[in-house]
Design an enzyme around this catalytic site. Structure first.
Site, mmCIF file in Angstrom:
data_model
loop_
_atom_site.group_PDB
_atom_site.id
_atom_site.type_symbol
_atom_site.label_atom_id
_atom_site.label_comp_id
_atom_site.label_asym_id
_atom_site.label_seq_id
_atom_site.Cartn_x
_atom_site.Cartn_y
_atom_site.Cartn_z
ATOM 1 N N HIS A 1 0.841 -1.213 0.000
ATOM 2 C CA HIS A 1 0.000 0.000 0.000
ATOM 3 C C HIS A 1 0.867 1.250 0.000
ATOM 4 O O HIS A 1 2.057 1.197 0.299
ATOM 5 C CB HIS A 1 -0.921 0.020 1.228
ATOM 6 C CG HIS A 1 -0.188 0.191 2.533
ATOM 7 N ND1 HIS A 1 0.542 -0.826 3.114
ATOM 8 C CD2 HIS A 1 -0.058 1.255 3.351
ATOM 9 C CE1 HIS A 1 1.079 -0.407 4.237
ATOM 10 N NE2 HIS A 1 0.745 0.866 4.413
ATOM 11 N N ASP B 1 0.482 5.032 2.048
ATOM 12 C CA ASP B 1 -0.276 5.460 3.222
ATOM 13 C C ASP B 1 -1.415 6.402 2.826
ATOM 14 O O ASP B 1 -1.209 7.387 2.101
ATOM 15 C CB ASP B 1 0.663 6.149 4.229
ATOM 16 C CG ASP B 1 1.675 5.154 4.800
ATOM 17 O OD1 ASP B 1 1.311 3.975 4.974
ATOM 18 O OD2 ASP B 1 2.821 5.550 5.066
ATOM 19 N N HIS C 1 4.662 -0.030 0.236
ATOM 20 C CA HIS C 1 5.391 -0.812 1.235
ATOM 21 C C HIS C 1 4.464 -1.837 1.874
ATOM 22 O O HIS C 1 3.235 -1.752 1.764
ATOM 23 C CB HIS C 1 6.022 0.092 2.302
ATOM 24 C CG HIS C 1 5.050 0.954 3.034
ATOM 25 N ND1 HIS C 1 4.523 2.110 2.505
ATOM 26 C CD2 HIS C 1 4.490 0.828 4.261
ATOM 27 C CE1 HIS C 1 3.697 2.659 3.367
ATOM 28 N NE2 HIS C 1 3.635 1.896 4.445
ATOM 29 N N ARG D 1 5.065 6.434 14.025
ATOM 30 C CA ARG D 1 5.190 6.999 12.674
ATOM 31 C C ARG D 1 4.778 8.463 12.690
ATOM 32 O O ARG D 1 3.747 8.813 13.282
ATOM 33 C CB ARG D 1 4.303 6.231 11.693
ATOM 34 C CG ARG D 1 4.622 6.559 10.245
ATOM 35 C CD ARG D 1 3.743 5.778 9.289
ATOM 36 N NE ARG D 1 2.560 6.545 8.938
ATOM 37 C CZ ARG D 1 1.496 6.035 8.321
ATOM 38 N NH1 ARG D 1 1.442 4.752 8.016
ATOM 39 N NH2 ARG D 1 0.461 6.799 8.024
HETATM 40 C C1 SIN Z 1 3.006 1.380 7.792
HETATM 41 O O1 SIN Z 1 2.321 0.944 6.868
HETATM 42 O O2 SIN Z 1 3.161 2.561 7.975
HETATM 43 C C2 SIN Z 1 3.687 0.403 8.731
HETATM 44 C C3 SIN Z 1 4.971 -0.063 8.160
HETATM 45 C C4 SIN Z 1 5.682 -0.994 9.116
HETATM 46 O O3 SIN Z 1 5.160 -1.272 10.206
HETATM 47 O O4 SIN Z 1 6.777 -1.431 8.773
#
Ligand code: SIN
Length: 275
Positions: A101, A103, A250, A265
């Protein structure tokens, strides 16, 4: 490559680089920040190790890229909505981000970057994979590029609705975001074209019958998941990853249950995607 005592070590040809020679507890002068910003445009995701930073230092680094974004529904840390909690442990019904995806592409102006700092990492597992959507676009035939170039798709946040109701997270806006974006986006800083659809958020291609849209989207998701466009990041305690959320997708692997993986994050506002 060295610039200003900052060392940039690429992980693969298309995506990912480790950055050395930066201590994010210290203020970054403009020259050093510009070297990092340019490296992000060149390598799409940057990895920093051994960064024992406070939430305020994390926020300060994020703000160098732009104004911070607040997630519409995700749990936060210390009552600060700009600090999104990323956490999974033995009691977790699910882990976030386990499908490819970008974000919150459901927003009209999706984030330009995300900065994830992990404080607790499992002994093994919990890697994050990143993929270059430039490389995915470049690998298409000219005929397929011509078909995709004018198309637009609806993105919505059904994926968050179910999940946050399940864990009792509240919504910070009146409604779950949804937006129509180009299927092929031009990056606002590099001018390069990239594929801008992703499975959790993209619902359908505008103007197509459901079977046509599904077939085309399924083809694109399979195409974008080619390992040739990817790198894989192995976290350590106090690693920080910054990704360009426009040019990458990612996926976080959840192969470490029942161990704990935990961090924060910080996300940076972006602009409206353009053809
Ligand atoms: C996310 O999608 O922001 C999480 C990525 C992660 O936990 O590595």
């Amino acid at each position: 490559m060295m610039r200003n005592d900052i060392e940039i070590r690429p992980l693969t040809r298309h995506v990912g680089a480790e950055v050395r020679g930066v201590d994010l507890r210290e203020p970054l002068d403009d020259d050093r920040f510009e070297a990092i910003h340019q490296a992000l445009l060149d390598h799409l995701v940057l990895f920093f190790h051994d960064q024992d930073i406070t939430p305020d230092q994390h926020v300060a680094f994020g703000r160098r890229f732009g104004e911070l974004h607040v997630h519409p529904a995700a749990p936060c840390v210390d009552g600060r909505p700009e600090l999104m909690k990323i956490h999974a442990d033995a009691s977790s019904p699910f882990a976030e981000g386990t499908r490819w995806h970008t974000d919150v592409s459901s927003e009209e102006e999706p984030p330009m970057a995300s900065l994830l700092h992990l404080r607790i990492v499992p002994e093994v597992g919990g890697d994050t994979l990143f993929a270059s959507m430039y490389a995915a676009y470049d690998a298409l035939s000219d005929t397929m590029k011509r078909i995709l170039d004018p198309l637009e798709a609806l993105h919505n946040s059904d994926v968050h609705r179910g999940r946050y109701e399940q864990v009792g997270g509240g919504l910070r806006r009146e409604k779950y975001p949804e937006a129509v974006h180009p299927v092929i986006r031009t990056h606002p800083e590099t001018g390069r074209k990239l594929i801008y659809v992703n499975a959790p958020f993209t619902k359908h291609i505008i103007g197509m019958k459901p079977a046509e849209s599904d077939a085309l989207l399924q083809f694109l998701y399979a195409h974008c998941a080619n390992p040739e466009f990817q790198c894989r990041f192995r976290w350590r305690t106090n690693s920080l990853a910054v990704w360009d959320n426009r040019s990458t997708q990612h996926l976080a692997t959840w192969d470490y249950y029942p161990a704990t993986r935990s961090g924060v994050r910080v996300t940076v506002k972006g602009d409206r995607p353009r053809h």
